[in-house]
Scaffold this active site. Structure first.
Site: not given
Ligand code: MG
Length: 405
Positions: A21-22, A61, A65, A119, A121, A144, A215, A267-268, A286
């Site tokens: 995540d991130d 996010c 996803r 996660k 989401h 998140s 994240h 994811d990003n 992001k």
């Protein structure tokens, strides 16, 4: 010598998909980080292929996803925006609908045992949860880790005060804890993955592990914090590396190395560098459609099938995993709809060319940029039309606009 299991006779690989995540493009040692030691992920790359041009289909996010899970650009599956918001927030009555086919459903229907940990989401109401999308089991946070009641809880994108319920930890569809100790979650996630792999060692399985790291806010184990050269962020990256190490060790112990495809990504892109992350040498972060928002680490390892130590600069995307995994599982994507991803088996196994003529960069429902080959054309940013052209082959940092040339 490892015993011969049913999966070997079956011929279809297990698939372990690890999504962060991130985590930024420049956050791993094998992608040039000098702040983070990531020996396991560097080894993963050394034993497989490291993609330099791996894209997520969104810089945030939920749409990222949704696209990863369905092989479709977010607007195609109604994930461009969520009641006007860029990502899903707790309690919203929307999510990934039954009519969409997720990786979980695709592989479950093909006879795989399926697990999702971490996660999600893609909707927190029962109809949208992983267990309703083909995953036999789910353990994790439905959205998140900042959408709870810890310090630093943000206001919503529309300015409403958040007022979130306590952060729920789910086992299946049941909330088993509220406000769980987040520093313990990665260890608990890994435990779930190991338990599942051991139980299903004799049949093809699919694990989708979606870390809560990196994240914000970041809560880490002291042992990782003590060794970090980059604060909590560095400790979170070390935790991700540790988790990969434990999982790879277990695959080896189970004799499954050569029948398991492991894919690692994020994811990003990372937030601003001030928060600890790095998208270098890419521009942006992001939430943006600069390269740094959507070009992410992408590593794939399958001993015996993927030549080790390869670096690949072909354009590939998270959406490609859907048709590629389908092919590996001996099934096909649903034929009654458009799938934007392409089977990249030729890129993975034979060093072939990208199947993509072009890749589109969306922010919410807006087309903001298109990449074709070396060229990236920006057509919109922050809701305003722009006209900028960058040659990514010489200028991956998008520093020199050559539109007028
Ligand atoms: Mg993210």
């Amino acid at each position: 010598m490892a015993p011969v299991h049913a999966a070997a006779a079956d011929g279809r690989p297990n698939i372990v998909l690890i999504n962060c995540d991130d985590l930024g493009y420049g956050d791993l040692g094998c992608y040039g980080s000098d702040l983070h030691d990531t020996p396991t992920l560097d080894r993963l790359a050394a034993e497989g292929v490291r993609f330099t041009d791996f894209y997520m289909a969104s810089p945030v996010c939920s749409p990222s996803r949704g696209a990863l899970l369905t092989g479709c650009y977010p607007p195609r599956i109604g994930f461009g925006s969520f009641e006007g918001l860029p990502v899903l927030f707790p309690g919203q009555p929307v999510g990934l609908p039954d009519s969409e086919v997720s990786l979980g459903r695709l592989l479950s229907d093909a006879g795989y045992a399926t697990l999702m940990v971490g996660k999600w989401h893609c909707g927190d109401q029962p109809a949208f949860l992983p267990t309703n999308h083909g995953f036999d089991h789910y353990f994790g946070l439905p959205y998140s880790n900042d959408m709870g009641r810890q310090s630093g809880t943000p206001t919503r994108a529309d300015g409403e005060q958040a007022g979130y319920p306590p952060l729920p930890l789910l086992d299946g569809d049941d909330v088993i804890e509220q406000q769980p100790d987040q520093s313990s979650l990665t260890g608990r996630y890994v435990t779930e993955v190991l338990r599942f792999m051991r139980a299903h060692r004799d049949e093809p399985f699919f694990v989708y592990l979606a870390h809560l790291y990196v994240h914000l806010p970041i809560y880490v184990q002291d042992r990782f914090a003590a060794q970090s050269r980059n604060g909590a962020y560095g400790a979170a990256v070390a935790s991700i590396d540790w988790a990969a190490d434990v999982i790879l060790h277990e695959l080896a112990q189970l004799g499954l190395d050569e029948r398991t495809l492991v894919v690692f990504t994020s994811d990003n892109g990372a937030l601003d560098r001030a928060d600890g992350g790095s998208n270098l040498p890419m521009r942006g972060h992001k939430g943006t459609t600069w390269e740094g928002g959507m070009r992410v680490p992408g590593i794939a390892r399958w001993p015996g099938r993927i030549s080790p130590g390869r670096t690949c600069d072909e354009l590939v995307t998270s959406m490609d995993l859907f048709p590629t995994f389908a092919a590996l599982a001996g099934t096909s994507p649903p034929a009654d709809r458009a799938i934007d991803g392409r089977d990249i088996s030729g890129v993975l196994f034979d060093d072939g060319p990208s199947p993509h003529e072009a890749f589109a960069f969306y922010a919410m429902d807006d087309l903001c940029a298109v990449r074709s080959g070396r060229w990236k054309l920006h057509v919109a940013r922050d809701g305003q039309p722009v006209r900028e052209l960058y040659d990514l082959s010489t200028d991956p940092g998008e520093s020199t606009d050559v539109a007028d040339d």
